[in-house]
Structure formats: C-alpha cells, structure tokens
Motif scaffolding. Structure first.
Motif, PDB file in Angstrom:
ATOM      1  N   LEU A 109      69.028 -14.969 -42.868  1.00  0.00           N
ATOM      2  CA  LEU A 109      68.844 -16.372 -43.211  1.00  0.00           C
ATOM      3  C   LEU A 109      68.441 -17.093 -41.930  1.00  0.00           C
ATOM      4  N   VAL A 110      67.266 -17.682 -41.942  1.00  0.00           N
ATOM      5  CA  VAL A 110      66.771 -18.413 -40.781  1.00  0.00           C
ATOM      6  C   VAL A 110      66.972 -19.908 -41.005  1.00  0.00           C
ATOM      7  N   ILE A 111      67.513 -20.581 -40.006  1.00  0.00           N
ATOM      8  CA  ILE A 111      67.625 -22.035 -40.019  1.00  0.00           C
ATOM      9  C   ILE A 111      66.618 -22.575 -39.018  1.00  0.00           C
ATOM     10  N   GLU A 112      65.631 -23.304 -39.503  1.00  0.00           N
ATOM     11  CA  GLU A 112      64.649 -23.908 -38.603  1.00  0.00           C
ATOM     12  C   GLU A 112      64.939 -25.401 -38.494  1.00  0.00           C
ATOM     13  N   ILE A 113      65.097 -25.872 -37.275  1.00  0.00           N
ATOM     14  CA  ILE A 113      65.379 -27.279 -37.019  1.00  0.00           C
ATOM     15  C   ILE A 113      64.088 -27.945 -36.547  1.00  0.00           C
ATOM     16  N   GLY A 114      63.616 -28.925 -37.314  1.00  0.00           N
ATOM     17  CA  GLY A 114      62.389 -29.621 -36.975  1.00  0.00           C
ATOM     18  C   GLY A 114      61.147 -28.778 -37.163  1.00  0.00           C
ATOM     19  N   PRO A 115      60.849 -28.355 -38.387  1.00  0.00           N
ATOM     20  CA  PRO A 115      59.658 -27.518 -38.616  1.00  0.00           C
ATOM     21  C   PRO A 115      58.343 -28.230 -38.360  1.00  0.00           C
ATOM     22  N   GLY A 116      58.366 -29.573 -38.327  1.00  0.00           N
ATOM     23  CA  GLY A 116      57.134 -30.313 -38.053  1.00  0.00           C
ATOM     24  C   GLY A 116      56.098 -30.108 -39.142  1.00  0.00           C
ATOM     25  N   LEU A 117      54.923 -29.622 -38.751  1.00  0.00           N
ATOM     26  CA  LEU A 117      53.845 -29.364 -39.707  1.00  0.00           C
ATOM     27  C   LEU A 117      53.876 -27.934 -40.226  1.00  0.00           C
ATOM     28  N   GLY A 118      54.879 -27.160 -39.825  1.00  0.00           N
ATOM     29  CA  GLY A 118      55.073 -25.831 -40.401  1.00  0.00           C
ATOM     30  C   GLY A 118      54.360 -24.691 -39.707  1.00  0.00           C
ATOM     31  N   SER A 119      53.885 -24.898 -38.489  1.00  0.00           N
ATOM     32  CA  SER A 119      53.164 -23.835 -37.778  1.00  0.00           C
ATOM     33  C   SER A 119      54.041 -22.605 -37.547  1.00  0.00           C
ATOM     34  N   LEU A 120      55.268 -22.820 -37.070  1.00  0.00           N
ATOM     35  CA  LEU A 120      56.190 -21.704 -36.846  1.00  0.00           C
ATOM     36  C   LEU A 120      56.802 -21.224 -38.156  1.00  0.00           C
ATOM     37  N   THR A 121      57.018 -22.145 -39.079  1.00  0.00           N
ATOM     38  CA  THR A 121      57.607 -21.811 -40.381  1.00  0.00           C
ATOM     39  C   THR A 121      56.835 -20.692 -41.066  1.00  0.00           C
ATOM     40  N   GLU A 122      55.537 -20.760 -40.973  1.00  0.00           N
ATOM     41  CA  GLU A 122      54.668 -19.765 -41.608  1.00  0.00           C
ATOM     42  C   GLU A 122      54.969 -18.353 -41.110  1.00  0.00           C
ATOM     43  N   PHE A 123      55.172 -18.213 -39.815  1.00  0.00           N
ATOM     44  CA  PHE A 123      55.457 -16.898 -39.240  1.00  0.00           C
ATOM     45  C   PHE A 123      56.874 -16.437 -39.583  1.00  0.00           C
ATOM     46  N   LEU A 124      57.810 -17.364 -39.626  1.00  0.00           N
ATOM     47  CA  LEU A 124      59.191 -17.015 -39.937  1.00  0.00           C
ATOM     48  C   LEU A 124      59.333 -16.537 -41.379  1.00  0.00           C
ATOM     49  N   LEU A 125      58.603 -17.176 -42.294  1.00  0.00           N
ATOM     50  CA  LEU A 125      58.684 -16.810 -43.706  1.00  0.00           C
ATOM     51  C   LEU A 125      58.073 -15.444 -43.992  1.00  0.00           C
ATOM     52  N   GLU A 126      57.241 -14.958 -43.102  1.00  0.00           N
ATOM     53  CA  GLU A 126      56.681 -13.614 -43.274  1.00  0.00           C
ATOM     54  C   GLU A 126      57.763 -12.545 -43.170  1.00  0.00           C
ATOM     55  N   LYS A 127      58.862 -12.876 -42.461  1.00  0.00           N
ATOM     56  CA  LYS A 127      59.904 -11.883 -42.186  1.00  0.00           C
ATOM     57  C   LYS A 127      61.246 -12.197 -42.835  1.00  0.00           C
ATOM     58  N   ALA A 128      61.600 -13.485 -42.892  1.00  0.00           N
ATOM     59  CA  ALA A 128      62.950 -13.885 -43.304  1.00  0.00           C
ATOM     60  C   ALA A 128      63.192 -13.695 -44.789  1.00  0.00           C
ATOM     61  N   GLY A 129      64.455 -13.440 -45.117  1.00  0.00           N
ATOM     62  CA  GLY A 129      64.829 -13.395 -46.523  1.00  0.00           C
ATOM     63  C   GLY A 129      64.849 -14.793 -47.119  1.00  0.00           C
ATOM     64  N   HIS A 130      65.334 -15.750 -46.341  1.00  0.00           N
ATOM     65  CA  HIS A 130      65.353 -17.147 -46.779  1.00  0.00           C
ATOM     66  C   HIS A 130      65.271 -18.031 -45.545  1.00  0.00           C
ATOM     67  N   LEU A 131      64.622 -19.186 -45.697  1.00  0.00           N
ATOM     68  CA  LEU A 131      64.510 -20.134 -44.598  1.00  0.00           C
ATOM     69  C   LEU A 131      65.022 -21.491 -45.040  1.00  0.00           C
ATOM     70  N   LEU A 132      66.015 -21.985 -44.303  1.00  0.00           N
ATOM     71  CA  LEU A 132      66.576 -23.316 -44.522  1.00  0.00           C
ATOM     72  C   LEU A 132      66.082 -24.211 -43.404  1.00  0.00           C
ATOM     73  N   ALA A 133      65.300 -25.236 -43.749  1.00  0.00           N
ATOM     74  CA  ALA A 133      64.687 -26.099 -42.745  1.00  0.00           C
ATOM     75  C   ALA A 133      65.269 -27.506 -42.811  1.00  0.00           C
ATOM     76  N   TYR A 134      65.522 -28.087 -41.630  1.00  0.00           N
ATOM     77  CA  TYR A 134      65.969 -29.470 -41.513  1.00  0.00           C
ATOM     78  C   TYR A 134      64.865 -30.282 -40.849  1.00  0.00           C
ATOM     79  N   GLU A 135      64.392 -31.314 -41.529  1.00  0.00           N
ATOM     80  CA  GLU A 135      63.354 -32.182 -40.973  1.00  0.00           C
ATOM     81  C   GLU A 135      63.765 -33.630 -41.155  1.00  0.00           C
ATOM     82  N   ILE A 136      63.838 -34.371 -40.047  1.00  0.00           N
ATOM     83  CA  ILE A 136      64.297 -35.757 -40.086  1.00  0.00           C
ATOM     84  C   ILE A 136      63.188 -36.736 -40.464  1.00  0.00           C
ATOM     85  N   ASP A 137      61.937 -36.362 -40.211  1.00  0.00           N
ATOM     86  CA  ASP A 137      60.803 -37.264 -40.418  1.00  0.00           C
ATOM     87  C   ASP A 137      60.368 -37.266 -41.883  1.00  0.00           C
ATOM     88  N   ASN A 138      60.572 -38.390 -42.560  1.00  0.00           N
ATOM     89  CA  ASN A 138      60.229 -38.495 -43.985  1.00  0.00           C
ATOM     90  C   ASN A 138      58.759 -38.189 -44.268  1.00  0.00           C
TER      91      ASN A 138
END
Length: 284
Positions: free
Chosen positions: A47-76
């Motif tokens: 389970l990956v927790i990504e803090i501040g994924p922004g526009l998702g550049s890193l998220t894309e690479f993490l989702l290739e491997k992770a079973g699940h990704l929980l992301a926290y983003e403060i910017d509406n």
C-alpha cells in the motif's frame, strides 16, 4: 521529456495555476521519477501513500507497481485533474491536508490487504519536518518512506555525530528510523525551479524492540535543549534551559563516560536516551 511536456502543457492551457502557498514544484524528469519508484521497492502487496501527488507525474509510476495507492492532495484545483487521470479500483484520493488526517483510520477504511505500507512524497520544503514526524509518530502501519526534500534538510536527517549537519532533527528522525540519502536531485528538473537542490531520502521504521527512553516527551525536550546553542557545552545548554546545576550535570556526563566539556553534537541517539533517563529525576 514526456512528463515535463505534460506538466507544462497543463499549466499553459490554464487547466491549473501553480500556488506558492502550497510550495508547489512539480518534478518533470521521467528518469528521476522512475528512479524514485525503484528506491521505494514496492510491489502488488504494497500500500503506497503518496503525499501531494500534484499533477500525477510520480503517481503514474507508482501505480504500475503498487497494489493500492492512497493519495492526499490539499489543493482543490488538482482533484478533478487527478480523478480524470487515474480511474481504477487501486487508487484512492483524499482532498485534505495530511496533517489533519488520522492516517491509520484512512488505511483501515480501504478494501485492501497489504504486506507493507510505504510513503512516497515530494514534500513542500516549508512543511517537511511536521509531515515526517506525523508519519513516524502517528502511524503504526507505515514501514518505509521515500521522500523528496531540500538537500540541506536531507543532509541533517542522515548526518552522524560530530558532523556539521548533525542536530536535534537528526536525532529525532534516527530515533524512530534508519535513514539514508538515496540520491540528489538538481533544481533544474522542476517546474517551477526552486532556489535550492533536493534529495531523495529513504527511511525505514525501526522495530518495536528498539531501545526507548523512559519518558519519550522528556527525551525530545532534552535533545532540543541540548542544541539550543550548538557551540556551547552540553552542560551549559541544559543549565540555560532547565536550570540544572552545571557541575552536577558535568559529574553525570563524566560518570556516563563523556568529557565534562562535551557538546551535544558528539552524542548519538543511544547516548541521548541514556542521558535523558538519568536526568529525568535530576534536580537543579
């Protein structure tokens, strides 16, 4: 680079405006993004927790491997972009400040069984330490962290006794984790480019059988107070903060095997645990 073009295109088309108040600097180098995901050493049982994924550049690479990704983003304003980009059962997005959340409760609400929990984040410089300490102190599930931060802070966190970067933050982080600097990141690979270089730090939480102080709160107080004036003797700092008699403190330090004139920068984590345990009932 593909990621650089994607970030610049999103901004150029006015789909998103960078906000300085959130310390937003978007990483755009695809090779570095992949390198971060490799340092994280994640798989389908993570389970990956990504803090501040922004526009998702890193998220894309993490989702290739992770079973699940929980992301926290403060910017509406980033939520619609992220929801549009990442649609699937293995992605959960929470629009909130990570510092306001109960991380373990959020984990428990997920329908995912995991072997380990890994935090991956490009942390805003102005709030790096509070986020790190929250993850370390408030969660019993987090096993590892792979975090981007200002190079100067990375050097402090991973520094050893008697080194120029060694301070109370070094001790606080290393008390709870094993920390190492994975690699440096130049300022030129961000949009917008920050004024300083960055680094990726890998942290692994220590096992429960690690030696602990009698009173953890007092331990942290002793550590912080010992570095109030770095070039002063440890006994002088403890005297100025707590009013402890300098001679008695120096007697105690000597009995523990230290020089009477020792400075805080010479003591490691275990030394400070032993010192705080001895000082807890110490009277000025």
């Amino acid at each position: 680079m593909k990621e650089a073009n994607k970030v610049k295109s999103t901004i150029r088309k006015n789909e998103f405006h960078i906000k300085k108040k959130f310390g937003q600097n978007f990483l755009t180098d695809e090779n570095i993004l992949r390198k971060i995901s490799n340092v994280a050493n994640i798989d389908e049982n993570t389970l990956v927790i990504e803090i501040g994924p922004g526009l998702g550049s890193l998220t894309e690479f993490l989702l290739e491997k992770a079973g699940h990704l929980l992301a926290y983003e403060i910017d509406n304003d980033l939520i619609p972009i992220l929801n549009k980009t990442f649609i699937g059962s293995n992605f959960t997005l929470i629009n909130d400040d990570i510092l306001a959340r109960n991380i373990d409760e959020d984990i428990n609400h997920l329908d995912f069984k995991y072997d380990k929990v890994t935090v991956v984040a490009n942390l805003p410089y102005y709030i790096t330490t509070p986020i790190l300490m929250k993850c370390i102190e408030d969660s019993k599930y987090i096993n590892e962290m792979v975090v981007m931060m200002q190079l100067e802070v990375a050097n402090r966190i991973t520094s050893k006794p008697s080194k120029k970067d060694y301070n109370s933050l070094s001790i606080a982080i290393q008390y709870k984790t094993v920390a190492k600097l994975a690699f440096k990141v130049p300022r030129t690979v961000f949009v917008p480019a920050p004024n300083v270089d960055s680094a990726i730090v890998y942290l692994r939480t220590k096992e429960d059988n690690t030696v602990k102080p009698i009173n953890e709160k007092y331990f942290y107080q002793i550590v912080r107070s010992s570095f109030v004036q770095r070039r002063k003797k440890l006994s002088n700092n403890l005297n100025s903060v707590f009013g402890y008699d300098k001679t008695k403190v120096e007697d105690l330090l000597e009995s523990l095997g230290y020089s009477r004139t020792v400075r805080a920068e010479s003591l490691n984590v275990e030394d400070f645990i032993m010192l705080s345990d001895k000082l807890i009932d110490f009277k000025a």
